[in-house]
Design a protein around this motif. Structure first.
Motif, PDB file in Angstrom:
ATOM      1  N   ASP A 285       0.862  -1.181   0.000  1.00 20.96           N
ATOM      2  CA  ASP A 285       0.000   0.000   0.000  1.00 20.96           C
ATOM      3  C   ASP A 285       0.898   1.230   0.000  1.00 20.96           C
ATOM      4  OD1 ASP A 285      -3.096   0.650   0.566  1.00 20.96           O
ATOM      5  OD2 ASP A 285      -1.837   2.194   1.468  1.00 20.96           O
ATOM      6  N   LEU A 286       0.656   2.125  -0.934  1.00 23.97           N
ATOM      7  CA  LEU A 286       1.484   3.317  -1.095  1.00 23.97           C
ATOM      8  C   LEU A 286       0.872   4.491  -0.366  1.00 23.97           C
ATOM      9  CD1 LEU A 286       3.826   4.884  -2.417  1.00 23.97           C
ATOM     10  CD2 LEU A 286       2.367   5.142  -4.447  1.00 23.97           C
ATOM     11  N   LYS A 287       1.649   5.115   0.523  1.00 27.67           N
ATOM     12  CA  LYS A 287       1.203   6.304   1.247  1.00 27.67           C
ATOM     13  C   LYS A 287       2.152   7.455   0.936  1.00 27.67           C
ATOM     14  CE  LYS A 287      -2.049   4.187   3.636  1.00 27.67           C
ATOM     15  NZ  LYS A 287      -3.471   4.390   3.261  1.00 27.67           N
ATOM     16  N   SER A 288       1.638   8.495   0.303  1.00 27.17           N
ATOM     17  CA  SER A 288       2.436   9.707   0.109  1.00 27.17           C
ATOM     18  C   SER A 288       2.110  10.664   1.244  1.00 27.17           C
ATOM     19  CB  SER A 288       2.146  10.338  -1.255  1.00 27.17           C
ATOM     20  OG  SER A 288       0.782  10.661  -1.385  1.00 27.17           O
ATOM     21  N   THR A 289       3.140  11.227   1.850  1.00 24.93           N
ATOM     22  CA  THR A 289       2.950  12.037   3.044  1.00 24.93           C
ATOM     23  C   THR A 289       4.047  13.088   3.143  1.00 24.93           C
ATOM     24  OG1 THR A 289       2.866  11.950   5.474  1.00 24.93           O
ATOM     25  CG2 THR A 289       4.237  10.313   4.379  1.00 24.93           C
ATOM     26  N   THR A 290       3.732  14.196   3.748  1.00 25.45           N
ATOM     27  CA  THR A 290       4.756  15.228   3.922  1.00 25.45           C
ATOM     28  C   THR A 290       5.713  14.873   5.057  1.00 25.45           C
ATOM     29  OG1 THR A 290       3.230  16.471   5.333  1.00 25.45           O
ATOM     30  CG2 THR A 290       3.317  17.063   2.993  1.00 25.45           C
ATOM     31  N   ARG A 291       5.320  13.949   5.928  1.00 19.56           N
ATOM     32  CA  ARG A 291       6.184  13.530   7.034  1.00 19.56           C
ATOM     33  C   ARG A 291       6.150  12.017   7.153  1.00 19.56           C
ATOM     34  NH1 ARG A 291       5.431  16.474  12.704  1.00 19.56           N
ATOM     35  NH2 ARG A 291       6.186  18.182  11.366  1.00 19.56           N
ATOM     36  N   VAL A 292       7.257  11.360   6.871  1.00 19.51           N
ATOM     37  CA  VAL A 292       7.325   9.899   6.917  1.00 19.51           C
ATOM     38  C   VAL A 292       7.384   9.451   8.375  1.00 19.51           C
ATOM     39  CG1 VAL A 292       8.733   7.887   6.343  1.00 19.51           C
ATOM     40  CG2 VAL A 292       8.420   9.721   4.659  1.00 19.51           C
ATOM     41  N   PRO A 293       6.473   8.584   8.818  1.00 20.24           N
ATOM     42  CA  PRO A 293       6.472   8.156  10.218  1.00 20.24           C
ATOM     43  C   PRO A 293       7.518   7.082  10.479  1.00 20.24           C
ATOM     44  CG  PRO A 293       4.721   7.043   9.043  1.00 20.24           C
ATOM     45  CD  PRO A 293       5.353   7.993   8.052  1.00 20.24           C
ATOM     46  N   SER A 294       7.871   6.919  11.741  1.00 22.73           N
ATOM     47  CA  SER A 294       8.748   5.815  12.142  1.00 22.73           C
ATOM     48  C   SER A 294       7.929   4.585  12.531  1.00 22.73           C
ATOM     49  CB  SER A 294       9.642   6.235  13.308  1.00 22.73           C
ATOM     50  OG  SER A 294       8.869   6.679  14.402  1.00 22.73           O
ATOM     51  N   VAL A 295       6.662   4.818  12.913  1.00 20.98           N
ATOM     52  CA  VAL A 295       5.731   3.748  13.263  1.00 20.98           C
ATOM     53  C   VAL A 295       4.388   4.069  12.618  1.00 20.98           C
ATOM     54  CG1 VAL A 295       4.528   2.535  15.130  1.00 20.98           C
ATOM     55  CG2 VAL A 295       6.883   3.309  15.474  1.00 20.98           C
ATOM     56  N   MET A 296       3.734   3.052  12.082  1.00 17.88           N
ATOM     57  CA  MET A 296       2.437   3.258  11.455  1.00 17.88           C
ATOM     58  C   MET A 296       1.411   3.744  12.468  1.00 17.88           C
ATOM     59  SD  MET A 296       2.248  -0.153   9.060  1.00 17.88           S
ATOM     60  CE  MET A 296       0.565   0.168   8.518  1.00 17.88           C
ATOM     61  N   SER A 297       0.550   4.656  12.050  1.00 19.68           N
ATOM     62  CA  SER A 297      -0.540   5.109  12.907  1.00 19.68           C
ATOM     63  C   SER A 297      -1.506   3.954  13.165  1.00 19.68           C
ATOM     64  CB  SER A 297      -1.289   6.262  12.239  1.00 19.68           C
ATOM     65  OG  SER A 297      -1.990   5.797  11.093  1.00 19.68           O
TER      66      SER A 297
END
Length: 250
Positions: free
Chosen positions: A149-161
């Motif tokens: 699953d591709l998630k484009s985001t302005t801030r890449v998380p270290s842990v999934m929400s």
């Protein structure tokens, strides 16, 4: 009659369960009062990045053309965008390029004929009710035993929400013998994540679905509107302030 049947709700999704959990006021507006919320530039940016990635990986067009076409699609949706819209537009190219770079090694994803996503479904059951929980897979690689699953985001998380962990758990349960990984990309960084115990995550979701069914069984749309708390500061109301004020008077 169970709560879902009472309100004509014939399926759920990770997004609807998460919305009920996180913002019941918005959930009531959308699913009971049938108000259509605006589709903002960030979701459209994500959609067009995914399009560019799929077009490139499947060989429908080369990378440059795919990104150009995706940007044109964005422009048709937001012909007169404000500064925030233009910032989202500017992210399409770098995010798409980074995603393609990360995914190229897997080759072309597979899709059912005539579709660009694979639909999956699991069933949640309770006392006197059952309901499908559906989802749509971005990229499926049977040859690798992998769903991405591709998630484009302005801030890449270290842990999934927690919201994304539920989405992943539903996909993993539906696909059984395939691994499910999420690829997060910003304009500068990428991360592969697969957090959360599937069984524990689904058990928590089942508890929320059970509460949802009880809520629906005991309320009609008007009484739900009258009693749920409303958070006017939620980002989920952005662009829909007039709908919020009309429904909740706040």
């Amino acid at each position: 009659m169970n709560g879902f049947s009472k309100h004509g709700i014939d399926h759920l999704s990770a997004s609807s369960i998460n919305l009920f959990t996180n913002a019941c006021d918005v959930w009531v507006a959308r699913y009971l009062l049938k108000r259509k919320m605006p589709f903002g530039p960030a979701p459209e940016r994500g959609k067009q990045i995914e399009n560019a990635v799929v077009w490139t990986l499947t060989g429908a067009m080369d990378e440059a053309k795919a990104i150009e076409r995706a940007t044109e699609n964005f422009d048709r949706t937001f012909m007169f965008g404000d500064e925030a819209t233009q910032k989202e537009r500017a992210l399409i190219e770098p995010m798409a390029k980074l995603a393609i770079e990360e995914l190229r090694e897997f080759g072309a994803p597979e899709f059912a004929e005539g579709t660009d996503q694979e639909k999956i479904s699991i069933t949640a059951r309770g006392d006197g009710w059952s309901i499908p929980v559906i989802g749509f897979l971005d990229l499926v690689y049977p040859q690798h035993g992998l769903v991405i699953d591709l998630k484009s985001t302005t801030r890449v998380p270290s842990v999934m929400s927690a919201d994304h962990q539920l989405q992943r758990a539903i996909y993993a349960k539906a696909k059984g013998n395939m691994a499910v990984r999420f690829l997060y990309v910003s304009g500068k960084k990428a991360a592969w994540l697969e957090d959360g115990d599937v069984a524990e995550t689904l058990a928590r979701a089942k508890a929320q679905i059970t509460r949802m069914e009880r809520f629906l069984r005991h309320h009609d749309a008007e009484s739900a509107q009258a009693c749920v708390p409303c958070n006017p500061n939620s980002f989920l109301w952005r662009g829909a302030e007039d709908i919020r004020e009309e429904i909740y008077g706040i």
